[in-house]
Design a protein around this motif. Structure first.
Motif, mmCIF file in Angstrom:
data_model
loop_
_atom_site.group_PDB
_atom_site.id
_atom_site.type_symbol
_atom_site.label_atom_id
_atom_site.label_comp_id
_atom_site.label_asym_id
_atom_site.label_seq_id
_atom_site.Cartn_x
_atom_site.Cartn_y
_atom_site.Cartn_z
ATOM 1 N N ALA A 56 25.905 -10.422 -3.129
ATOM 2 C CA ALA A 56 24.920 -9.481 -3.661
ATOM 3 C C ALA A 56 23.801 -10.117 -4.463
ATOM 4 C CB ALA A 56 25.623 -8.445 -4.545
ATOM 5 N N TYR A 57 23.976 -11.359 -4.911
ATOM 6 C CA TYR A 57 22.967 -11.943 -5.805
ATOM 7 C C TYR A 57 22.281 -13.136 -5.149
ATOM 8 C CZ TYR A 57 20.644 -13.800 -9.899
ATOM 9 O OH TYR A 57 19.676 -14.233 -10.780
ATOM 10 N N PRO A 58 20.953 -13.139 -5.145
ATOM 11 C CA PRO A 58 19.997 -12.085 -5.484
ATOM 12 C C PRO A 58 19.914 -11.033 -4.372
ATOM 13 C CG PRO A 58 19.010 -14.290 -5.701
ATOM 14 C CD PRO A 58 20.263 -14.422 -4.893
ATOM 15 N N SER A 59 19.505 -9.839 -4.741
ATOM 16 C CA SER A 59 19.405 -8.751 -3.779
ATOM 17 C C SER A 59 18.433 -9.080 -2.653
ATOM 18 C CB SER A 59 18.938 -7.478 -4.493
ATOM 19 O OG SER A 59 18.447 -6.527 -3.573
ATOM 20 N N GLY A 60 18.924 -9.055 -1.413
ATOM 21 C CA GLY A 60 18.073 -9.391 -0.273
ATOM 22 C C GLY A 60 16.970 -8.379 -0.028
ATOM 23 N N HIS A 61 17.285 -7.083 -0.178
ATOM 24 C CA HIS A 61 16.255 -6.062 0.012
ATOM 25 C C HIS A 61 15.141 -6.220 -1.024
ATOM 26 C CE1 HIS A 61 19.454 -4.154 2.400
ATOM 27 N NE2 HIS A 61 18.468 -3.569 3.040
ATOM 28 N N THR A 62 15.534 -6.574 -2.244
ATOM 29 C CA THR A 62 14.527 -6.777 -3.288
ATOM 30 C C THR A 62 13.664 -7.986 -2.974
ATOM 31 O OG1 THR A 62 16.018 -5.810 -4.927
ATOM 32 C CG2 THR A 62 14.184 -7.124 -5.758
ATOM 33 N N VAL A 63 14.289 -9.078 -2.554
ATOM 34 C CA VAL A 63 13.529 -10.285 -2.221
ATOM 35 C C VAL A 63 12.496 -9.979 -1.143
ATOM 36 C CG1 VAL A 63 13.682 -12.556 -1.133
ATOM 37 C CG2 VAL A 63 15.289 -11.936 -2.941
ATOM 38 N N HIS A 64 12.904 -9.250 -0.122
ATOM 39 C CA HIS A 64 11.985 -8.958 0.979
ATOM 40 C C HIS A 64 10.798 -8.125 0.491
ATOM 41 C CE1 HIS A 64 11.823 -7.974 5.574
ATOM 42 N NE2 HIS A 64 10.992 -8.936 5.234
ATOM 43 N N LEU A 65 11.081 -7.050 -0.241
ATOM 44 C CA LEU A 65 10.025 -6.163 -0.739
ATOM 45 C C LEU A 65 9.061 -6.901 -1.658
ATOM 46 C CD1 LEU A 65 8.728 -3.374 -1.331
ATOM 47 C CD2 LEU A 65 10.465 -3.076 -3.120
ATOM 48 N N VAL A 66 9.591 -7.591 -2.645
ATOM 49 C CA VAL A 66 8.732 -8.254 -3.634
ATOM 50 C C VAL A 66 8.019 -9.462 -3.019
ATOM 51 C CG1 VAL A 66 8.685 -9.392 -5.891
ATOM 52 C CG2 VAL A 66 10.169 -7.419 -5.530
ATOM 53 N N ALA A 67 8.639 -10.127 -2.059
ATOM 54 C CA ALA A 67 7.970 -11.253 -1.399
ATOM 55 C C ALA A 67 6.753 -10.797 -0.613
ATOM 56 C CB ALA A 67 8.947 -11.982 -0.477
ATOM 57 N N VAL A 68 6.849 -9.646 0.060
ATOM 58 C CA VAL A 68 5.690 -9.117 0.788
ATOM 59 C C VAL A 68 4.547 -8.826 -0.180
ATOM 60 C CG1 VAL A 68 4.840 -7.116 2.080
ATOM 61 C CG2 VAL A 68 6.990 -8.193 2.733
ATOM 62 N N ALA A 69 4.858 -8.162 -1.280
ATOM 63 C CA ALA A 69 3.820 -7.826 -2.254
ATOM 64 C C ALA A 69 3.239 -9.077 -2.914
ATOM 65 C CB ALA A 69 4.397 -6.899 -3.324
ATOM 66 N N THR A 70 4.101 -10.008 -3.295
ATOM 67 C CA THR A 70 3.625 -11.225 -3.966
ATOM 68 C C THR A 70 2.740 -12.046 -3.046
ATOM 69 O OG1 THR A 70 5.635 -11.298 -5.315
ATOM 70 C CG2 THR A 70 4.342 -13.318 -5.169
ATOM 71 N N THR A 71 3.139 -12.170 -1.791
ATOM 72 C CA THR A 71 2.340 -12.933 -0.837
ATOM 73 C C THR A 71 0.950 -12.322 -0.673
ATOM 74 O OG1 THR A 71 4.339 -13.597 0.360
ATOM 75 C CG2 THR A 71 2.240 -13.799 1.534
ATOM 76 N N PHE A 72 0.890 -10.999 -0.555
ATOM 77 C CA PHE A 72 -0.414 -10.347 -0.407
ATOM 78 C C PHE A 72 -1.262 -10.554 -1.660
ATOM 79 C CE2 PHE A 72 -3.263 -6.589 0.000
ATOM 80 C CZ PHE A 72 -3.800 -6.893 1.230
ATOM 81 N N ILE A 73 -0.641 -10.452 -2.826
ATOM 82 C CA ILE A 73 -1.372 -10.658 -4.084
ATOM 83 C C ILE A 73 -1.919 -12.076 -4.163
ATOM 84 C CG2 ILE A 73 -1.058 -10.859 -6.591
ATOM 85 C CD1 ILE A 73 0.867 -8.443 -6.362
ATOM 86 N N VAL A 74 -1.131 -13.055 -3.750
ATOM 87 C CA VAL A 74 -1.580 -14.453 -3.788
ATOM 88 C C VAL A 74 -2.729 -14.690 -2.811
ATOM 89 C CG1 VAL A 74 -0.897 -16.834 -3.256
ATOM 90 C CG2 VAL A 74 0.622 -15.370 -4.605
ATOM 91 N N LEU A 75 -2.682 -14.044 -1.657
ATOM 92 C CA LEU A 75 -3.653 -14.332 -0.597
ATOM 93 C C LEU A 75 -4.984 -13.605 -0.755
ATOM 94 C CD1 LEU A 75 -1.308 -14.329 2.537
ATOM 95 C CD2 LEU A 75 -2.233 -16.313 1.326
ATOM 96 N N ILE A 76 -4.984 -12.446 -1.409
ATOM 97 C CA ILE A 76 -6.259 -11.744 -1.593
ATOM 98 C C ILE A 76 -7.014 -12.346 -2.779
ATOM 99 C CG2 ILE A 76 -5.428 -9.611 -0.560
ATOM 100 C CD1 ILE A 76 -5.085 -8.475 -3.357
#
Length: 222
Positions: free
Chosen positions: A138-158
């Motif tokens: 369960a650690y770290p949460s895979g669903h959380t990693v996927h969601l936050v990674a998508v958002a973080t990547t977009f934030i870094v790239l824009i």
């Protein structure tokens, strides 16, 4: 040059020739990655040997369970932002946004970085820390990693600061809703979700930086 709606970025129609982030942007990104990675690496020190809930987990989970156990449908709705297909749709929408501007490197990174981050979490971080819950790690949460990674990547790239702030605020709201839902459904402990967010931020920033270095080396070799 026409600004792309809602971002303050030029709607480029040529090759991906956008400038690399300013040093201050890179410093802020690496600083955030360092803090996030430290949080993820520190949380396991508080987890009991059997992988059970920490004191923080109990303080967070008890009121959530009391409120939502009689109403599981609310928990299902709250957990929706972490749904794999919703996250993939957001990721592909981000890639399509960069593709529409002919920023092909960024479009590729928008897909590759979150998927690599999710893979590293599944195959490296989860086995390393080995926290069991039900029949999975369960650690770290895979669903959380996927969601936050998508958002973080977009934030870094824009490049638009305003767009970054808006997306960051929306991500925090979605992450909070998903956290409550996953806790209520007993998918994860609260610390799994906090650690997942930290891992996603750290991995996404580092992978974007690595991709940028590869692109620069390839451009220099031409």
């Amino acid at each position: 040059m026409i600004a792309a709606p809602g971002t303050g970025e030029p709607a480029a129609r040529g090759p991906d020739s956008s400038h690399d982030p300013a040093p201050t942007d890179q410093t802020a990104a690496f600083g955030a990655a360092a803090v996030a990675g430290t949080v993820t690496a520190t949380i396991p020190l508080t987890i009991p040997p059997d992988g059970g809930p920490t004191g923080l987990d109990q303080r967070v989970e008890d009121p959530i369970s009391a409120a939502l156990d009689p109403r599981p449908w609310i928990a299902e709705v709250l957990a929706l932002p972490s749904n794999t297909w919703i996250v993939i749709s957001l990721m592909l929408a981000g890639a399509a946004w960069f593709g529409w501007q002919h920023r092909w490197w960024r479009a590729a990174a928008m897909v590759a970085v979150p998927e690599v981050a999710a893979g590293l979490n599944t195959w490296v971080l989860k086995p390393f820390w080995g926290r069991p819950l039900h029949d999975y790690l369960a650690y770290p949460s895979g669903h959380t990693v996927h969601l936050v990674a998508v958002a973080t990547t977009f934030i870094v790239l824009i490049e638009s600061t305003r767009a970054r702030l808006v997306i960051a605020c929306c991500t925090v709201a979605a992450w909070g809703c998903a956290a409550v839902g996953m806790i209520a459904l007993d998918y994860h402990h609260a610390t799994d979700i906090i650690g997942g967010a930290g891992a996603a931020i750290a991995l996404s920033v580092l992978l974007c930086a690595a991709g940028r270095q590869v692109r620069q080396r390839m451009a220099g070799a031409e």
